[in-house]
Write a protein that holds these residues in place. Structure first.
Motif, PDB file in Angstrom:
ATOM      1  N   SER A   1      51.697  17.888   9.271  1.00  0.00           N
ATOM      2  CA  SER A   1      51.341  17.878   7.855  1.00  0.00           C
ATOM      3  C   SER A   1      52.302  18.744   7.047  1.00  0.00           C
ATOM      4  CB  SER A   1      49.912  18.393   7.674  1.00  0.00           C
ATOM      5  OG  SER A   1      49.631  18.602   6.312  1.00  0.00           O
TER       6      SER A   1
ATOM      7  N   GLU B   1      46.977  16.049   5.191  1.00  0.00           N
ATOM      8  CA  GLU B   1      47.695  16.449   3.975  1.00  0.00           C
ATOM      9  C   GLU B   1      46.718  16.902   2.898  1.00  0.00           C
ATOM     10  OE1 GLU B   1      50.803  16.885   3.677  1.00  0.00           O
ATOM     11  OE2 GLU B   1      51.600  15.819   5.419  1.00  0.00           O
ATOM     12  N   ALA B   2      45.621  16.183   2.739  1.00  0.00           N
ATOM     13  CA  ALA B   2      44.630  16.551   1.720  1.00  0.00           C
ATOM     14  C   ALA B   2      43.943  17.865   2.070  1.00  0.00           C
ATOM     15  CB  ALA B   2      43.606  15.435   1.564  1.00  0.00           C
ATOM     16  N   ALA B   3      43.615  18.046   3.347  1.00  0.00           N
ATOM     17  CA  ALA B   3      42.961  19.283   3.766  1.00  0.00           C
ATOM     18  C   ALA B   3      43.880  20.478   3.530  1.00  0.00           C
ATOM     19  CB  ALA B   3      42.568  19.189   5.235  1.00  0.00           C
TER      20      ALA B   3
ATOM     21  N   ASP C   1      32.585  14.647   0.430  1.00  0.00           N
ATOM     22  CA  ASP C   1      33.935  14.090   0.540  1.00  0.00           C
ATOM     23  C   ASP C   1      34.180  13.685   1.990  1.00  0.00           C
ATOM     24  OD1 ASP C   1      36.692  13.549   0.625  1.00  0.00           O
ATOM     25  OD2 ASP C   1      37.119  15.036  -0.947  1.00  0.00           O
TER      26      ASP C   1
ATOM     27  N   ARG D   1      36.640  12.780   3.563  1.00  0.00           N
ATOM     28  CA  ARG D   1      37.884  13.278   4.173  1.00  0.00           C
ATOM     29  C   ARG D   1      37.661  14.583   4.925  1.00  0.00           C
ATOM     30  NH1 ARG D   1      41.713  13.766  -0.899  1.00  0.00           N
ATOM     31  NH2 ARG D   1      39.793  14.816  -1.590  1.00  0.00           N
TER      32      ARG D   1
ATOM     33  N   THR E   1      38.187  13.051  10.705  1.00  0.00           N
ATOM     34  CA  THR E   1      38.609  12.651   9.359  1.00  0.00           C
ATOM     35  C   THR E   1      39.543  13.687   8.745  1.00  0.00           C
ATOM     36  OG1 THR E   1      36.629  13.669   8.347  1.00  0.00           O
ATOM     37  CG2 THR E   1      36.488  11.343   8.987  1.00  0.00           C
ATOM     38  N   ARG E   2      39.314  14.964   9.045  1.00  0.00           N
ATOM     39  CA  ARG E   2      40.218  15.993   8.512  1.00  0.00           C
ATOM     40  C   ARG E   2      41.604  15.869   9.120  1.00  0.00           C
ATOM     41  NH1 ARG E   2      35.402  19.006   9.088  1.00  0.00           N
ATOM     42  NH2 ARG E   2      36.102  19.889  11.080  1.00  0.00           N
ATOM     43  N   THR E   3      41.688  15.448  10.390  1.00  0.00           N
ATOM     44  CA  THR E   3      42.995  15.233  11.011  1.00  0.00           C
ATOM     45  C   THR E   3      43.688  14.035  10.378  1.00  0.00           C
ATOM     46  OG1 THR E   3      42.228  16.173  13.093  1.00  0.00           O
ATOM     47  CG2 THR E   3      44.192  14.792  13.186  1.00  0.00           C
ATOM     48  N   THR E   4      42.939  12.961  10.157  1.00  0.00           N
ATOM     49  CA  THR E   4      43.510  11.779   9.510  1.00  0.00           C
ATOM     50  C   THR E   4      44.012  12.110   8.110  1.00  0.00           C
ATOM     51  OG1 THR E   4      42.009  10.348  10.764  1.00  0.00           O
ATOM     52  CG2 THR E   4      43.030   9.412   8.780  1.00  0.00           C
ATOM     53  N   HIS E   5      43.287  12.975   7.417  1.00  0.00           N
ATOM     54  CA  HIS E   5      43.647  13.361   6.049  1.00  0.00           C
ATOM     55  C   HIS E   5      44.177  14.799   6.031  1.00  0.00           C
ATOM     56  CE1 HIS E   5      41.832   9.714   4.429  1.00  0.00           C
ATOM     57  NE2 HIS E   5      40.818   9.924   5.262  1.00  0.00           N
TER      58      HIS E   5
ATOM     59  N   ARG F   1      47.932  16.777  12.227  1.00  0.00           N
ATOM     60  CA  ARG F   1      47.703  18.115  11.676  1.00  0.00           C
ATOM     61  C   ARG F   1      48.941  18.979  11.800  1.00  0.00           C
ATOM     62  NH1 ARG F   1      46.223  23.347  12.547  1.00  0.00           N
ATOM     63  NH2 ARG F   1      46.370  23.237  14.819  1.00  0.00           N
TER      64      ARG F   1
END
Length: 389
Positions: A231, A284-286, A270, A272, A278-282, A228
């Motif tokens: 990112s 960039e998307a968040a 979603d 992600r 999952t938000r930490t893993t993704h 995070r």
């Protein structure tokens, strides 16, 4: 003097930023800090705009609540005076390299001969026992060595320095904490001690606390880094008329935000966005979702909505904005004070508040050697000086 450290006397042999920031904290807490300077003074005296030579803004902001005495540590008479100051002190703190301190006759062993209960704090670049011990360092070098500059490379593709004396300030805090811990131990046991505060090891611990990642385990479970924080889309985020800092962090935050943007089922649909993991893993998307949505409204509109939903957000201030910040004004953070030589100066107070031992600004930053006569007269009688030859 007031404050929880009232009655503690500290001999300050530090210069530049890290050491002086530590001793200013101790001075703000009520300690009597005696800053020992050469005839040329601390180099920070000479940086930045100033009304009078030797009284630049960086010096003013790191040396209040101190007295200044000028001593030539290569002259026996002045060394005699310093030894008498040490004899009557609680703490000696220095960022002079240990080899140079030993050559001056100011090792821990020699200090304890004068004062067996002295707290002898040595702030150094690298800890003793390692191959880098004794090397000179500055904040830029420590940002590079500790991985701070390298983290920017992971985000932006190029290493760079944070535009603040980050390592000096952080290690200065550790030094102030270490001195207080040693004083408490002495109160309990009667024993002084030597304390080493190495910049490299301190900053390595500081950085790894966030970024050790998978290397917290043996064998490693993954790469270093907190995704995070690394990112590229972390923010701050552009709005219709400026920028906003925003942390949509918990599941509840994300459900509220998804309703704000007309996507109420986002967290459920979603994967992600389904959990903190999952938000930490993704990350960039968040972050990209926030970057896409925030330009649709003004900063004020978003702030009103986020505050109503209890989602943490604030506008992005410039350094100049701090002087007009309503919260800082409400808590009387800034004080305009009259300096004996510099006239009216702006002083950000200590952020700490004590109910029983309130902190005060008893002295603004001293002119070079301002208290030499005062301290010299108290340090030893004139007829006690060694006879020349």
């Amino acid at each position: 003097m007031s404050g929880p450290l009232a009655g503690v006397r500290i001999i300050d042999l530090t210069t530049v930023v890290m050491g002086p920031s530590a001793t200013q904290i101790l001075g703000d807490l009520g300690a009597d800090v005696i800053k020992v300077e050469s005839a040329g003074g601390d180099s920070m005296r000479h940086i930045g705009p100033m009304r009078n030579p030797g009284m630049g803004p960086l010096f003013l902001q790191a040396n209040r609540n101190k007295r200044s005495i000028v001593l030539d540590l290569k002259a026996e008479a002045d060394m005699h005076q310093l030894r008498e100051l040490i004899r009557n002190a609680d703490v000696l703190i220095s960022n002079i390299r240990p080899q140079a301190m030993a050559r001056l006759g100011l090792s821990y062993e020699s200090a304890t001969e004068l004062n067996p209960s002295i707290i002898f704090c040595s702030t150094v670049g690298y800890g003793e026992g390692g191959p880098y011990a004794g090397a000179a360092v500055y904040d830029d070098l420590m940002q590079a060595a500790s991985g701070v500059a390298g983290m920017f490379e992971r985000v932006d593709g190029k290493p760079r320095y944070a535009p603040i004396n980050l390592c000096d300030r952080v290690v200065g805090l550790y030094a102030a904490i270490a001195v207080q811990a040693a004083l408490y131990n002495r109160q309990q046991t009667g024993e002084g001690q030597q304390v080493e505060v190495p910049m490299f090891e301190t900053m390595a611990q500081f950085v790894l606390a966030d970024h050790i990642g998978g290397r917290a385990f043996v064998p490693p479970l993954g790469d270093t880094g907190y995704l995070r924080l690394l990112s590229r889309s972390r923010g701050p985020y552009p709005t219709a008329d400026g920028y906003l800092s925003l942390v949509v962090y918990t599941d509840a935050h994300w459900r509220k935000f998804s309703r704000m943007i007309g996507r109420p089922s986002l967290v459920d649909e979603d994967e992600r966005f389904r959990s903190l993991q999952t938000r930490t893993t993704h990350a960039e998307a968040a972050g990209q979702l926030l970057a896409d949505e925030l330009p649709k409204k003004t900063t004020a509109e978003w702030l009103a909505a986020f505050h109503a939903a209890d989602i943490p957000a604030c506008r992005v201030n410039s350094v100049d904005d701090l002087f007009d910040d309503p919260h800082l004004h409400a808590v009387a953070f800034f004080r305009q004070m009259e300096h004996p030589s510099e006239g009216t100066v702006m002083v950000p107070r200590s952020p700490l508040n004590f109910s029983a031992t309130p902190l005060e600004i008893n002295r603004l930053a001293p002119t070079l050697g301002e208290h030499t006569g005062e301290l010299g007269a108290k340090a030893y009688p004139a007829d006690s000086l060694p006879t020349p030859g």
